[in-house]
Design a protein around this motif. Sequence first.
Motif, mmCIF file in Angstrom:
data_model
loop_
_atom_site.group_PDB
_atom_site.id
_atom_site.type_symbol
_atom_site.label_atom_id
_atom_site.label_comp_id
_atom_site.label_asym_id
_atom_site.label_seq_id
_atom_site.Cartn_x
_atom_site.Cartn_y
_atom_site.Cartn_z
ATOM 1 N N ASP A 1 -0.048 9.173 15.622
ATOM 2 C CA ASP A 1 0.095 10.298 14.561
ATOM 3 C C ASP A 1 -0.826 10.225 13.390
ATOM 4 O OD1 ASP A 1 1.734 12.441 15.017
ATOM 5 O OD2 ASP A 1 3.244 11.557 13.756
ATOM 6 N N ARG A 2 -2.063 9.735 13.525
ATOM 7 C CA ARG A 2 -3.266 9.799 12.591
ATOM 8 C C ARG A 2 -3.742 11.083 12.700
ATOM 9 N NH1 ARG A 2 -7.218 4.823 14.111
ATOM 10 N NH2 ARG A 2 -6.245 4.868 15.956
ATOM 11 N N LYS A 3 -4.503 11.437 11.319
ATOM 12 C CA LYS A 3 -5.002 13.002 11.205
ATOM 13 C C LYS A 3 -6.330 12.602 11.434
ATOM 14 C CE LYS A 3 -2.007 14.426 7.507
ATOM 15 N NZ LYS A 3 -1.908 14.922 6.137
ATOM 16 N N ARG A 4 -6.731 13.708 12.326
ATOM 17 C CA ARG A 4 -8.327 13.610 12.956
ATOM 18 C C ARG A 4 -9.177 14.180 11.535
ATOM 19 N NH1 ARG A 4 -8.839 15.576 18.844
ATOM 20 N NH2 ARG A 4 -7.230 14.164 19.595
ATOM 21 N N PRO A 5 -10.389 13.606 11.363
ATOM 22 C CA PRO A 5 -11.381 14.226 10.478
ATOM 23 C C PRO A 5 -11.886 15.413 10.820
ATOM 24 C CG PRO A 5 -12.208 12.321 11.649
ATOM 25 C CD PRO A 5 -11.030 12.491 12.095
ATOM 26 N N LYS A 6 -11.650 16.169 9.670
ATOM 27 C CA LYS A 6 -12.594 17.663 10.069
ATOM 28 C C LYS A 6 -13.926 17.687 10.374
ATOM 29 C CE LYS A 6 -8.899 19.789 7.081
ATOM 30 N NZ LYS A 6 -8.782 20.889 5.860
ATOM 31 N N LYS A 7 -14.247 18.419 11.177
ATOM 32 C CA LYS A 7 -15.818 18.586 11.606
ATOM 33 C C LYS A 7 -16.502 19.194 10.524
ATOM 34 C CE LYS A 7 -15.084 19.674 16.694
ATOM 35 N NZ LYS A 7 -15.403 20.671 17.387
#
Length: 56
Positions: A48-54
């Motif tokens: 449930d980690r947020k992914r870094p935005k492109k």
Amino acid sequence: MKERFRFHDLKIKAASDFDGDVQKFTGHKTRSMAERYNRTADKVVSLDRKRPKKGK
């Protein structure tokens, strides 16, 4: 492509979908033999980690 089907595949599918005691359901004497019929994928728990935005 022709797929091969055996009636034994029905037992494997039923054992994989069964939610109770698979050994009792399949009638095997040992747990290890009953577990050979389990063809479901292992469940993976998400972190449930947020992914870094492109672009950042």
